[in-house]
Design an enzyme around this catalytic site. Structure first.
Site, PDB file in Angstrom:
ATOM      1  N   GLN A  31       0.816  -1.199   0.000  1.00 17.08           N
ATOM      2  CA  GLN A  31       0.000   0.000   0.000  1.00 17.08           C
ATOM      3  C   GLN A  31       0.861   1.266   0.000  1.00 17.08           C
ATOM      4  OE1 GLN A  31      -2.201  -0.988   3.506  1.00 17.08           O
ATOM      5  NE2 GLN A  31      -0.312  -1.588   4.492  1.00 17.08           N
ATOM      6  N   ASP A  86       0.310   0.871  13.688  1.00 19.94           N
ATOM      7  CA  ASP A  86       0.755   2.164  14.220  1.00 19.94           C
ATOM      8  C   ASP A  86       1.050   2.093  15.708  1.00 19.94           C
ATOM      9  OD1 ASP A  86      -1.793   2.770  15.713  1.00 19.94           O
ATOM     10  OD2 ASP A  86      -2.611   2.822  13.685  1.00 19.94           O
ATOM     11  N   GLU A 106       0.747  -8.023  12.455  1.00 25.11           N
ATOM     12  CA  GLU A 106       0.683  -6.969  11.444  1.00 25.11           C
ATOM     13  C   GLU A 106       1.300  -7.496  10.148  1.00 25.11           C
ATOM     14  OE1 GLU A 106       0.416  -4.077   8.970  1.00 25.11           O
ATOM     15  OE2 GLU A 106      -0.494  -3.746  10.934  1.00 25.11           O
ATOM     16  N   ASP A 138       0.478 -12.479   7.887  1.00 20.00           N
ATOM     17  CA  ASP A 138      -0.908 -12.299   7.464  1.00 20.00           C
ATOM     18  C   ASP A 138      -1.822 -12.692   8.626  1.00 20.00           C
ATOM     19  OD1 ASP A 138      -3.381 -14.033   6.218  1.00 20.00           O
ATOM     20  OD2 ASP A 138      -2.999 -12.162   5.133  1.00 20.00           O
ATOM     21  N   GLY A 139      -2.742 -11.800   8.994  1.00 22.03           N
ATOM     22  CA  GLY A 139      -3.594 -12.044  10.144  1.00 22.03           C
ATOM     23  C   GLY A 139      -4.477 -13.266   9.997  1.00 22.03           C
ATOM     24  N   ASP A 156      -8.123  -4.874  14.350  1.00 21.24           N
ATOM     25  CA  ASP A 156      -7.894  -3.471  13.989  1.00 21.24           C
ATOM     26  C   ASP A 156      -7.518  -3.435  12.516  1.00 21.24           C
ATOM     27  OD1 ASP A 156      -7.325  -0.795  13.881  1.00 21.24           O
ATOM     28  OD2 ASP A 156      -5.475  -0.914  15.054  1.00 21.24           O
ATOM     29  N   SER A 157      -8.496  -3.721  11.685  1.00 23.39           N
ATOM     30  CA  SER A 157      -8.230  -3.877  10.251  1.00 23.39           C
ATOM     31  C   SER A 157      -8.478  -2.581   9.501  1.00 23.39           C
ATOM     32  CB  SER A 157      -9.141  -4.964   9.674  1.00 23.39           C
ATOM     33  OG  SER A 157     -10.497  -4.576   9.823  1.00 23.39           O
ATOM     34  N   ASP A 159     -10.226  -1.066   5.860  1.00 24.87           N
ATOM     35  CA  ASP A 159     -11.514  -1.389   5.251  1.00 24.87           C
ATOM     36  C   ASP A 159     -11.394  -2.672   4.424  1.00 24.87           C
ATOM     37  OD1 ASP A 159     -13.398   0.897   5.905  1.00 24.87           O
ATOM     38  OD2 ASP A 159     -11.652   2.000   5.185  1.00 24.87           O
TER      39      ASP A 159
END
Length: 281
Positions: A31, A86, A106, A138-139, A156-157, A159
């Site tokens: 991203q 974060d 994460e 990967d979660g 805590d993803s 969208d």
């Protein structure tokens, strides 16, 4: 408009934040990450131009996804955070002395690295706490393979697009339930229901099939525009009915000093507006 960051997450609605100073702009394998300074919200983190968190209002989001399940549970010692690169979620979880172990999963190491450098106030030392185990993975894969035993799981993803999409599937929720200890609690971020009704509707359909107590609660977060944000809630226990006086006692014992959360807000957050209640079916 080059000095504005415009979020176009929704097809017919957009919001913009003024960029006083661009502090970071880079693309990882997953991203585009940007951090900029805004006069009202301080430092702002965006992923693919979608606001993820700000110095100004992040406490609302992080407090409501941590203190609500942890204080409702009453004896949570093992917590799993999926996402949260974060460090803000870990910051709030680790304020609870009763929590002895936090696993944070994460997918993008780049988010953690630049957050420590450009958004240090969000983690506020959480990454250095010996109770935190940071897993870069990967979660969904982690949840599939973990031995579990978590009292609280916080998703805590981002969208449900791109890397975050898999964290909204029935299979992921089923694996998360398996990873909970007895009477454990699963909480999720489910967007702004007024603009993203399907996100909450689909999660609640899955939760209703999995948990004895499946619902959501809300909080109003300025930079997540379009109305209150919904947080999914799933458990087989009775934590949601914890009386106010018990919450107040646990809150006092935890010695928290939150920006937004109070035990009264905790209880009231489960009182849903009609249009949100209807999405739950």
């Amino acid at each position: 408009m080059s000095d504005w960051s415009t979020e176009k997450l929704h097809a017919d609605y957009a919001q913009s934040l003024r960029i006083d100073r661009l502090l970071y702009d880079s693309e990882t394998a997953h991203q585009r990450l940007r951090v900029f300074q805004n006069p009202t919200f301080g430092r702002v983190l965006t992923l693919d131009d979608v606001v993820q968190t700000t110095e100004g209002d992040n406490a609302i989001y992080h407090e409501m996804l941590t203190h609500v399940p942890i204080l409702a549970h009453g004896a949570a010692s093992r917590v799993c955070i999926v996402g949260g690169g974060d460090g803000g979620m870990a910051r709030e979880v680790l304020k609870h002395a009763s929590v002895t172990h936090v696993t944070m999963v994460e997918i993008d190491a780049g988010v953690v690295e630049f957050s420590r450098q450009y958004l240090p106030a969000l983690s506020n030392g959480a990454f250095d706490d010996p109770r935190l185990n940071l897993v870069i993975a990967d979660g969904a894969a982690f949840m599939r393979d973990t031995d579990g035993g978590f009292d609280v799981i916080i998703v805590d993803s981002t969208d449900p697009i791109g890397p975050g999409e898999v964290l909204f599937t029935d299979s992921f929720y089923g694996q998360a339930k398996r990873a909970l200890a007895q009477n454990g609690i699963l909480v999720t971020q489910n967007g702004v229901p007024f603009l993203q009704p399907d996100e909450l509707r689909n999660t609640m359909r899955a939760f209703s099939a999995l948990f004895a107590d499946a619902t959501c609660y809300t909080a109003t977060i300025p930079t997540y525009a379009g109305g209150p944000m919904a947080f999914g809630w799933g458990t087989d226990g009775a934590a949601r009915s914890t009386p106010l006086d018990v919450l107040e006692g646990r809150f006092a014992d935890a010695a928290l000093d939150p920006f937004y959360y109070t035990p009264a807000v905790h209880r009231a957050a489960f009182a849903l507006p009609g249009y949100i209640a209807r999405l739950l079916g």
